[in-house]
Motif scaffolding. Structure first.
Motif, short mmCIF file in Angstrom:
data_model
loop_
_atom_site.label_atom_id
_atom_site.label_comp_id
_atom_site.label_asym_id
_atom_site.label_seq_id
_atom_site.Cartn_x
_atom_site.Cartn_y
_atom_site.Cartn_z
N ALA A 192 0.81 -1.22 0.00
CA ALA A 192 0.00 0.00 0.00
C ALA A 192 0.85 1.26 0.00
CB ALA A 192 -0.92 0.01 1.22
N GLY A 193 2.08 1.15 0.46
CA GLY A 193 2.90 2.35 0.65
C GLY A 193 2.39 3.18 1.80
N ALA A 194 1.79 2.51 2.79
CA ALA A 194 1.21 3.18 3.95
C ALA A 194 1.15 2.17 5.09
CB ALA A 194 -0.20 3.70 3.63
N PRO A 195 1.07 2.63 6.33
CA PRO A 195 1.13 1.70 7.47
C PRO A 195 -0.11 0.82 7.61
CG PRO A 195 0.68 3.92 8.23
CD PRO A 195 1.01 4.04 6.78
N LEU A 196 0.10 -0.35 8.20
CA LEU A 196 -1.01 -1.21 8.61
C LEU A 196 -1.55 -0.66 9.92
CD1 LEU A 196 -2.63 -3.81 8.04
CD2 LEU A 196 -0.91 -5.06 9.36
N LEU A 197 -2.84 -0.29 9.93
CA LEU A 197 -3.40 0.43 11.07
C LEU A 197 -4.53 -0.31 11.79
CD1 LEU A 197 -3.52 4.13 9.75
CD2 LEU A 197 -1.79 3.03 11.20
N GLY A 198 -4.69 -1.58 11.51
CA GLY A 198 -5.72 -2.29 12.26
C GLY A 198 -6.13 -3.59 11.62
N ALA A 199 -6.86 -4.38 12.38
CA ALA A 199 -7.43 -5.63 11.90
C ALA A 199 -8.70 -5.88 12.70
CB ALA A 199 -6.45 -6.78 12.07
N VAL A 200 -9.83 -5.88 12.02
CA VAL A 200 -11.12 -6.12 12.67
C VAL A 200 -11.43 -7.61 12.57
CG1 VAL A 200 -13.59 -5.60 12.60
CG2 VAL A 200 -11.93 -3.81 12.11
N PRO A 201 -11.79 -8.24 13.67
CA PRO A 201 -12.04 -9.69 13.61
C PRO A 201 -13.29 -10.03 12.81
CG PRO A 201 -12.61 -8.82 15.77
CD PRO A 201 -11.94 -7.71 15.03
N TRP A 219 -9.01 -2.98 17.92
CA TRP A 219 -8.96 -3.33 16.50
C TRP A 219 -8.21 -2.30 15.65
CZ3 TRP A 219 -14.98 -3.82 16.39
CH2 TRP A 219 -15.37 -4.93 17.17
N LEU A 220 -8.07 -1.08 16.16
CA LEU A 220 -7.48 0.00 15.38
C LEU A 220 -6.28 0.60 16.10
CD1 LEU A 220 -10.72 1.87 14.20
CD2 LEU A 220 -9.39 0.16 12.93
N ALA A 221 -5.32 1.06 15.33
CA ALA A 221 -4.07 1.58 15.88
C ALA A 221 -4.26 2.93 16.54
CB ALA A 221 -3.03 1.69 14.76
N ARG A 222 -3.23 3.33 17.25
CA ARG A 222 -3.25 4.61 17.97
C ARG A 222 -3.53 5.78 17.03
NH1 ARG A 222 1.16 3.94 19.97
NH2 ARG A 222 0.52 3.13 22.01
N GLU A 223 -3.02 5.71 15.80
CA GLU A 223 -3.24 6.78 14.83
C GLU A 223 -4.71 6.97 14.49
OE1 GLU A 223 0.77 4.88 13.62
OE2 GLU A 223 -1.06 4.34 14.73
N LEU A 224 -5.52 5.94 14.73
CA LEU A 224 -6.96 6.01 14.47
C LEU A 224 -7.76 6.06 15.77
CD1 LEU A 224 -7.19 3.43 11.54
CD2 LEU A 224 -7.09 5.94 11.39
N GLY A 225 -7.08 6.24 16.88
CA GLY A 225 -7.77 6.39 18.15
C GLY A 225 -7.83 5.15 19.00
N GLY A 226 -7.20 4.05 18.56
CA GLY A 226 -7.28 2.80 19.30
C GLY A 226 -5.98 2.43 19.99
N THR A 227 -5.87 1.16 20.33
CA THR A 227 -4.70 0.66 21.05
C THR A 227 -4.02 -0.49 20.32
OG1 THR A 227 -6.08 -0.91 22.30
CG2 THR A 227 -5.74 1.28 23.28
N TRP A 228 -4.52 -0.86 19.16
CA TRP A 228 -3.99 -1.99 18.38
C TRP A 228 -2.55 -1.71 17.97
CZ3 TRP A 228 -2.21 -2.60 13.35
CH2 TRP A 228 -2.23 -3.90 12.82
N ASP A 232 2.73 -6.09 17.41
CA ASP A 232 2.23 -7.22 18.20
C ASP A 232 1.37 -8.16 17.35
OD1 ASP A 232 3.52 -6.11 20.36
OD2 ASP A 232 1.70 -5.30 21.28
N PHE A 233 0.53 -7.57 16.49
CA PHE A 233 -0.35 -8.38 15.66
C PHE A 233 0.45 -9.23 14.68
CE2 PHE A 233 -3.11 -9.12 12.00
CZ PHE A 233 -4.25 -9.61 12.61
N THR A 234 1.47 -8.63 14.07
CA THR A 234 2.30 -9.36 13.12
C THR A 234 3.05 -10.49 13.82
OG1 THR A 234 2.58 -7.36 11.79
CG2 THR A 234 4.15 -9.13 11.43
N ALA A 235 3.57 -10.22 15.00
CA ALA A 235 4.27 -11.27 15.76
C ALA A 235 3.33 -12.41 16.11
CB ALA A 235 4.88 -10.67 17.02
#
Length: 240
Positions: A192-201, A219-228, A232-235
């Motif tokens: 994408a040329g952009a960060p991975l910012l979340g994964a919704v189950p 489910w969403l990264a700090r950049e989108l207001g979450g804690t994902w 950690d998800f990739t690991a």
């Protein structure tokens, strides 16, 4: 950020649920939120469209706005033409968003299908709407085999138009991911040329609003207001 455009790499991959999660976190932060759908297709009169589904999941205080509705489940331009109805133009969509921006702190614009699906017979697309608004675009992607090509094409199309890719969110992460899903996690950001910012189950759209609100931050990264955390998800995907 006043407006965020949400597109997908395809249809039925979780855009609406991701939009609802974004709205949930923004409301929790005290922001006034509107979910805007320029063109809704394939929904009968009186049935809730995507914007209304997202607003219901997000809970009280989120406004759903639909500019036009066309009956057949086709691309907006095709569905409008077959129904004999005027299509939504990118300018009309952008004008409607500008009005919402005057009332809301955040406007979430959910497209139909992918970035370059035609809104009208002149070839207007969601990318044109984003360009008129000078708004960043969040890409919702499937995790399965075949997604890397579409994510890269979407990223290239956004860059070619001078648009900003906010990031990528996996729309429906399976409870039991296979080899392709696990490997793709490491590739999506580069494609994408952009960060991975979340994964919704998978299945999150079936939760009741209270549970949805309780879980959305994870489910969403700090950049989108979450804690994902992408790290950690990739690991965790590597260990699966």
């Amino acid at each position: 950020m006043t407006t965020l455009v949400i597109t997908g790499t395809n249809t039925d991959i979780g855009k609406t649920v991701v939009t609802a999660a974004l709205a949930t976190l923004a409301r929790a932060a005290g922001r006034r939120v509107a979910v805007f759908k320029p063109a809704q297709t394939g929904i009968a009169p009186g049935e809730p469209g995507d914007a209304h589904v997202a607003a219901r999941l997000a809970g009280e205080g989120v406004t759903a706005v639909e500019l036009a509705r066309f009956p057949e489940p086709l691309a907006p331009a095709t569905s409008a033409r077959r129904a004999g109805l005027p299509p939504v133009t990118p300018q009309a969509a952008a004008d409607a968003v500008r009005k919402l921006e005057a009332k809301y702190d955040l406007v979430l614009v959910e497209g139909a299908g992918g970035l370059l699906v035609h809104l009208d017979d002149e070839g207007g697309t969601l990318a044109d709407v984003a360009a008129l608004l000078d708004a960043p675009v969040l890409v919702v992607a499937a995790p399965a085999l075949g997604t890397l090509n579409i994510v890269q094409l979407t990223g290239e199309a956004l860059r070619a138009r001078g648009l900003t890719t906010r990031g990528v969110v996996i729309g429906a992460w399976p409870h039991e991911p296979g080899l392709a899903e696990r490997c793709n996690v490491r590739e999506l950001a580069a494609m994408a040329g952009a960060p991975l910012l979340g994964a919704v189950p998978e299945g999150a759209g079936g939760l009741d609003p209270a549970r949805f609100a309780a879980d959305a931050s994870g489910w969403l990264a700090r950049e989108l207001g979450g804690t994902w955390s992408a790290e950690d998800f990739t690991a965790a995907a590597d260990r699966t």
